[in-house]
Design an enzyme around this catalytic site. Structure first.
Site, short mmCIF file in Angstrom:
data_model
loop_
_atom_site.label_atom_id
_atom_site.label_comp_id
_atom_site.label_asym_id
_atom_site.label_seq_id
_atom_site.Cartn_x
_atom_site.Cartn_y
_atom_site.Cartn_z
N SER A 230 0.78 -1.24 -0.17
CA SER A 230 -0.02 -0.10 0.12
C SER A 230 0.75 1.06 0.00
O SER A 230 0.51 2.21 -0.25
CB SER A 230 -0.62 0.03 1.42
OG SER A 230 -1.97 -0.95 1.25
N HIS B 170 -2.29 -3.59 -6.57
CA HIS B 170 -2.84 -3.12 -5.41
C HIS B 170 -4.19 -3.46 -5.16
O HIS B 170 -5.21 -2.73 -5.95
CB HIS B 170 -2.44 -1.71 -5.21
CG HIS B 170 -3.01 -1.34 -3.66
ND1 HIS B 170 -3.69 -0.02 -3.53
CD2 HIS B 170 -2.58 -1.69 -2.50
CE1 HIS B 170 -3.85 0.03 -2.35
NE2 HIS B 170 -3.28 -0.87 -1.51
N GLU C 115 -5.12 -1.38 -8.27
CA GLU C 115 -4.62 -0.42 -9.11
C GLU C 115 -3.17 -1.06 -9.40
O GLU C 115 -2.62 -1.73 -8.67
CB GLU C 115 -3.86 0.68 -7.86
CG GLU C 115 -5.18 1.71 -7.45
CD GLU C 115 -4.79 2.39 -6.38
OE1 GLU C 115 -5.24 3.59 -6.41
OE2 GLU C 115 -3.99 2.08 -5.42
N ASN D 210 -5.25 6.10 -1.94
CA ASN D 210 -4.94 6.70 -0.62
C ASN D 210 -4.60 8.03 -0.91
O ASN D 210 -4.71 8.42 0.38
CB ASN D 210 -3.84 5.63 -0.17
CG ASN D 210 -4.45 4.39 0.20
OD1 ASN D 210 -5.68 4.40 0.75
ND2 ASN D 210 -3.72 3.09 0.55
P1 NAI Z 1 -1.41 -9.16 7.34
O1 NAI Z 1 -0.59 -9.03 8.65
O2 NAI Z 1 -2.81 -9.64 7.67
O3 NAI Z 1 -0.80 -10.50 6.58
C1 NAI Z 1 0.55 -10.38 6.17
C2 NAI Z 1 0.92 -12.02 6.24
O4 NAI Z 1 2.16 -12.14 5.51
C3 NAI Z 1 1.06 -12.74 7.52
O5 NAI Z 1 0.11 -13.76 7.36
C4 NAI Z 1 2.34 -13.08 7.86
O6 NAI Z 1 2.57 -14.30 8.61
C5 NAI Z 1 2.77 -13.43 6.54
N1 NAI Z 1 4.46 -13.22 6.15
C6 NAI Z 1 5.14 -12.29 6.90
N2 NAI Z 1 6.49 -12.48 6.11
C7 NAI Z 1 6.40 -13.39 5.23
C8 NAI Z 1 7.21 -13.87 4.51
N3 NAI Z 1 8.54 -13.60 4.47
N4 NAI Z 1 6.79 -15.08 3.60
C9 NAI Z 1 5.79 -15.31 3.55
N5 NAI Z 1 4.81 -14.80 4.51
C10 NAI Z 1 4.86 -13.58 5.22
O7 NAI Z 1 -1.39 -7.94 6.33
P2 NAI Z 1 -2.26 -7.41 5.20
O8 NAI Z 1 -3.14 -6.44 5.80
O9 NAI Z 1 -2.89 -8.72 4.59
O10 NAI Z 1 -1.29 -6.80 4.36
C11 NAI Z 1 -0.33 -7.51 3.44
C12 NAI Z 1 0.22 -6.54 2.44
O11 NAI Z 1 -1.06 -5.99 1.61
C13 NAI Z 1 0.77 -5.23 3.02
O12 NAI Z 1 1.82 -4.86 1.98
C14 NAI Z 1 -0.20 -4.20 2.90
O13 NAI Z 1 0.44 -2.83 2.64
C15 NAI Z 1 -0.96 -4.61 1.79
N6 NAI Z 1 -2.50 -4.04 1.64
C16 NAI Z 1 -3.24 -4.26 2.68
C17 NAI Z 1 -4.44 -3.83 2.74
C18 NAI Z 1 -5.37 -4.16 3.86
O14 NAI Z 1 -6.69 -3.51 3.74
N7 NAI Z 1 -5.12 -4.79 5.00
C19 NAI Z 1 -5.14 -3.33 1.22
C20 NAI Z 1 -4.11 -3.24 0.21
C21 NAI Z 1 -3.06 -3.81 0.67
#
Ligand code: NAI
Length: 673
Positions: A133, A154, A166, A205
């Site tokens: 993001s 995105h 995006e 954003n």
């Molecule tokens: P989250 O914390 O829910 O999930 C992240 C996951 O990645 C966790 O399950 C973690 O165990 C795993 N992880 C961490 N390091 C890892 C690795 N080296 N290899 C494999 N898995 C690994 O985070 P979320 O919210 O899903 O965000 C993920 C990405 O998406 C971020 O870059 C965030 O900026 C982006 N994003 C988030 C949105 C949201 O509304 N939460 C919307 C759009 C993008």
């Protein structure tokens, strides 16, 4: 050369909030999916969530294949060993990967490490996408030897339901990579927009940031309350949630971190003290049970109480202008096309109109004015109007009212008659009473011109709604009594009949007629206004039937329409005393539908007219007729008419369009056929 048709295997790394949803979307679209995370528990949990979501979609008939078929396409992979190194199994999976989507936690070092490993093992043709993001695509790409094949993809939360994606071009991303990613997003059933430059926050954003921050600063400065801002956003702008309502819902901490990350990358935005305060107190919103509003318990959501009558207490343009300014910046810097920017706010934020569509409707001059006002009152440099907006104002590209703004609307036609002006801003038209020196006194000539103008506009299929307003200090102070000098009672009776015919013409006109009232709305002026469908009045407008003071009574429907609009006793009180009442009181009685500050009268009338202009014209006409004829008849006749009109509408093309658009989840385009 990558061809989207050759993409068979998609690897989603990170199975959290976003990753599991993205994997689900890819599997629904028929791809073989590897879902990767650091341990088995997280993956098991992710699969459970996917299963639950697929079952929901299936129940709603939104799934082509069975839940089991879709699930069978997803294989889970643990990618870290006990020492925290990437596993051989993960390397093997990457070798089979055509397209990787990374959705791990938002940390540049971890993402770079992952991309370096993926680059090493994935086949040469594979595209490596990131769902970040707030981190630069360019910096993530720099960890690989294939920056031309690294791209931002995105998604929005929750991916299975949110249609927007995006697609972000890093500094070195190739056009081909962008094209393939766009094509893949479409295969996922999503609607991609292209972000041509790697700017912090991309499109959505950035615009959201400006929008939320402005509402917050306005409240922090005491210019409005939280409820006033939220009511205006919901009920005037028509957005799905208020600014503070959304902040609480999504989590104040989430926005806090995203905007902080964007700021660190150079997005110039002054943090709002209220967000800081809430964040520091740990009052994140719904999830903690308290944010800007209070919830029954942590994580238990009930919609906050946002009273509708507070809508418009703050000028909606003030809330909107910084978002428009940001969008103008994006456009001027060639970050995205105006169509993509509008699509992004509609699909990503649920706005009923694009940010440029809003700007054109309110007027670019009003946007620039609002920005200057905000800059001064909030003392924020970032409110300086973008050069693009200033240039548009200088060139007279003001939006709808000049026929051209960000979009083109066709010529604005202005026809000046002796006593009125007809202004066609298709799909709407204004009839402006134009005898300002006489407070728009209604002379026989004016009534004649008004009737002719209505006839002409009725024939014009491009005009869907008509607005009546007055030039100068008043809507109309009444009939022109000087025209009565030396005339016989029979002449006056004839004048009365003529005027009544005009009011009937408006009452039974085939298109909606809105009256925009200000100053004085007296005698014949009020009678004219009462024959329209909807009355919007400026604050301080005075309304009344003062005829009694001259020794006569209202003669253009006043004695009939006033008691049909407001309680009989109140109608008699007005007619017997000849007293004037202010718009605010008239609104309480139901004589006017809405009261707005004078400087917003035109914009409010236009916004309403444009809203109605999007509705099916034949259904509008039928609704108007059912109400008007029904009220003048009895319940049996009224209901019979309603049933017949209801049936008749099912023979129109517009019904087919309406139902089709509803099913296709798009905005209908009604033609009046
Ligand atoms: P989250 O914390 O829910 O999930 C992240 C996951 O990645 C966790 O399950 C973690 O165990 C795993 N992880 C961490 N390091 C890892 C690795 N080296 N290899 C494999 N898995 C690994 O985070 P979320 O919210 O899903 O965000 C993920 C990405 O998406 C971020 O870059 C965030 O900026 C982006 N994003 C988030 C949105 C949201 O509304 N939460 C919307 C759009 C993008």
């Amino acid at each position: 050369m990558v061809d989207v048709e050759k993409i068979k295997t998609i690897t989603v790394v990170g199975a959290g909030t976003m990753g599991h949803g993205i994997a689900e979307v890819a599997a629904i679209a028929g791809y073989n999916v590897y879902l990767v995370d650091i341990n088995k528990e997280i993956l098991d949990n992710a699969i459970e969530k996917i299963k639950w979501s697929l079952q929901k979609l299936s129940e709603k008939g939104m799934l082509r294949d069975s839940v089991d078929t879709v699930l069978s396409r997803i294989k889970t992979v643990v990618n870290l060993d006990e020492q925290g190194n990437y596993t051989q199994e993960f390397a093997e999976v990457l070798k089979k990967t055509d397209f990787m989507i990374e959705a791990i936690i938002e940390r540049l070092d971890l993402k770079q490490k992952l991309f370096a490993f993926a680059d090493e093992h994935a086949p040469e043709h594979a595209i490596l996408a990131t769902n970040t993001s707030s981190l630069p695509i360019t910096e993530i790409a720099s960890a690989t030897k294939r920056p031309e094949k690294v791209v931002g993809m995105h998604f929005f939360n929750p991916p299975p339901l949110m249609p927007l994606v995006e697609v972000i071009k890093g500094e070195k991303t190739s056009d081909e990579t962008v094209q393939v990613t766009v094509a893949l997003a479409k295969k996922f059933g999503k609607q991609p927009v292209v972000v041509k430059k790697d700017v912090p926050g991309f499109i959505v954003n950035r615009i959201l940031g400006r929008f939320l921050n402005t509402g917050c600063h306005i409240v922090a400065k005491g210019l409005a309350t939280i409820e006033e801002v939220d009511a205006t956003v919901k009920y005037v702008l028509g957005l799905p949630m208020g600014i503070f309502e959304l902040s609480d819902y999504s989590g104040i901490d989430v926005f806090y971190y995203v905007f902080q990350a964007m700021r660190e990358r150079g997005f110039k935005i002054t943090p709002c003290p209220l967000y800081e305060e809430k964040f520091k107190k740990g009052e994140y919103g719904m999830k903690t049970g308290k944010g800007f509003y209070t919830y029954p318990a942590p994580g238990k959501y009930v919609r906050p109480n946002i009273p509708k009558d507070l809508a418009g207490k703050i000028d909606p343009v003030l809330l909107l202008a910084p978002a428009v300014n940001e969008a103008a910046w994006l456009l001027r810097n060639d970050v995205a096309t105006k169509e993509d920017i509008d699509k992004a706010v509609k699909l990503g934020l649920g706005w009923p109109k694009g940010v440029f569509e809003f700007a054109d409707e309110y007027g670019i001059d009003k946007i620039v004015e609002a920005l200057r006002k905000l800059k001064e009152e909030l003392g924020l440099e970032e409110m300086e109007p973008d050069p693009l907006l200033v240039e548009m104002v200088e060139k007279g590209l003001l939006g709808r009212k000049t026929g051209k703004g960000f979009y083109e609307y066709g010529e604005v036609e202005e026809i000046k008659k002796k006593t009125i002006i007809i202004r066609k801003e298709k799909p709407i038209a204004w009839i402006i009473l134009n005898r300002p020196k006489r407070l728009n006194a209604l002379s026989p000539e004016l009534l004649k011109e008004l009737g002719e103008a209505l006839d002409e506009l009725e024939e014009d299929n491009d005009v869907r709604v008509v607005i009546l307003k007055g030039e100068g200090r008043a809507f109309s102070a009444g009939a022109d009594v000087t025209a009565f000098a030396g005339v016989t009672p029979i002449d006056v009776a004839k004048f009365s009949r003529k005027f009544q015919e005009l009011t009937l013409k408006i009452q039974f006109y085939t298109k909606p007629v809105i009256a925009a009232l200000h100053g004085y709305v007296l005698g014949g002026g009020l009678e004219l206004a009462m024959s329209t469908d909807i009355r919007i009045a400026a604050e301080g407008t005075m309304l009344g039937q003062p005829e009694i003071n001259l020794g006569f009574i209202p003669g253009a429907g006043g004695t009939q329409r006033l008691p049909r609009l407001i309680p009989k006793g109140h109608a008699k009180l007005l007619i017997y005393t000849g007293d004037m009442i202010p718009a605010e009181e008239a609104a309480k009685l139901g004589l006017v539908e809405k009261v707005v500050p004078l400087e917003r009268l035109e914009q409010e009338a236009r916004a309403l007219a444009l809203k109605l202009a999007e509705k099916p014209p034949l259904a509008l006409m039928a609704a108007k007729y059912a109400v008007e004829y029904g009220l003048e008849s009895n319940i049996w006749a009224g209901l019979a008419l309603e049933a017949h009109l209801f049936g008749l509408l099912f023979s129109t093309e517009d019904v087919i369009e309406g139902v089709t658009a509803f099913l296709e989840k798009r905005k209908p385009k009604f033609k009046g056929r």
